[in-house]
Design a protein around this motif. Structure first.
Motif, mmCIF file in Angstrom:
data_model
loop_
_atom_site.group_PDB
_atom_site.id
_atom_site.type_symbol
_atom_site.label_atom_id
_atom_site.label_comp_id
_atom_site.label_asym_id
_atom_site.label_seq_id
_atom_site.Cartn_x
_atom_site.Cartn_y
_atom_site.Cartn_z
ATOM 1 N N SER A 26 -1.549 2.093 -6.276
ATOM 2 C CA SER A 26 -1.527 1.004 -5.285
ATOM 3 C C SER A 26 -2.368 -0.191 -5.694
ATOM 4 C CB SER A 26 -2.011 1.490 -3.920
ATOM 5 O OG SER A 26 -0.991 2.175 -3.257
ATOM 6 N N ASP A 62 0.835 -1.198 0.000
ATOM 7 C CA ASP A 62 0.000 0.000 0.000
ATOM 8 C C ASP A 62 0.876 1.257 0.000
ATOM 9 O OD1 ASP A 62 -2.141 1.742 0.170
ATOM 10 O OD2 ASP A 62 -2.332 1.514 2.342
ATOM 11 N N GLU A 93 -2.739 6.427 -4.743
ATOM 12 C CA GLU A 93 -3.771 5.451 -4.384
ATOM 13 C C GLU A 93 -4.190 4.668 -5.627
ATOM 14 O OE1 GLU A 93 -4.123 8.744 -3.565
ATOM 15 O OE2 GLU A 93 -3.782 8.675 -1.424
ATOM 16 N N LYS A 98 0.004 4.358 0.037
ATOM 17 C CA LYS A 98 -0.459 5.372 0.994
ATOM 18 C C LYS A 98 0.147 5.124 2.368
ATOM 19 C CE LYS A 98 -4.310 7.921 2.896
ATOM 20 N NZ LYS A 98 -3.411 8.582 3.779
#
Length: 130
Positions: A90, A65, A87, A67
């Motif tokens: 991801s 991830d 995002e 973020k």
């Protein structure tokens, strides 16, 4: 910077650069492998971000991830927030590996995804100077 820390960062760089090269090569492949390019673009970004986390003397978590990784970096450098669309990037870490009708249909879309990875690479290389 200690030689050990530099070596770890260089290892992250090497793996990230391999993923970036893979992304760029498969974009040009026939048949079109745009989802594979997106996967490698995500991996590129992830590895460059983990190199920056090591630079900040933090052990990078085992996560795909972006973020999460950027949140760690933000505590040391808020300028990470200048990077957009992470995002979006991801989701290619895992989704592109499964046959759920998830495909990137155009070369333009694939190139945009790789461009985000290149932006992250540039950001990290600007922050870590050897």
């Amino acid at each position: 910077m200690s030689p050990e820390k530099r070596e770890i960062i260089e290892e992250w760089y090497k793996k990230a650069q391999e993923d970036l090269l893979a992304a760029q090569v498969v974009i040009e492949a026939s048949p079109m492998l745009y989802d594979v390019a997106a996967f490698h673009a995500q991996q590129t970004a992830e590895k460059y971000l983990k190199a920056l986390i090591v630079f900040f003397e933090i052990m990078p978590p085992k996560t795909h991830d972006l973020k999460t990784l950027m949140d760690i970096i933000e505590k040391k450098d808020v300028s990470i927030n200048e990077i957009r669309h992470t995002e979006y990037l991801s989701m290619y870490a895992v989704r592109s590996s499964y046959p759920d009708n998830f495909e990137i249909e155009t070369k333009t879309d694939a190139l945009a995804i790789v461009a985000v990875a290149i932006e992250i690479k540039s950001f990290v290389l600007n922050k870590i100077r050897f």
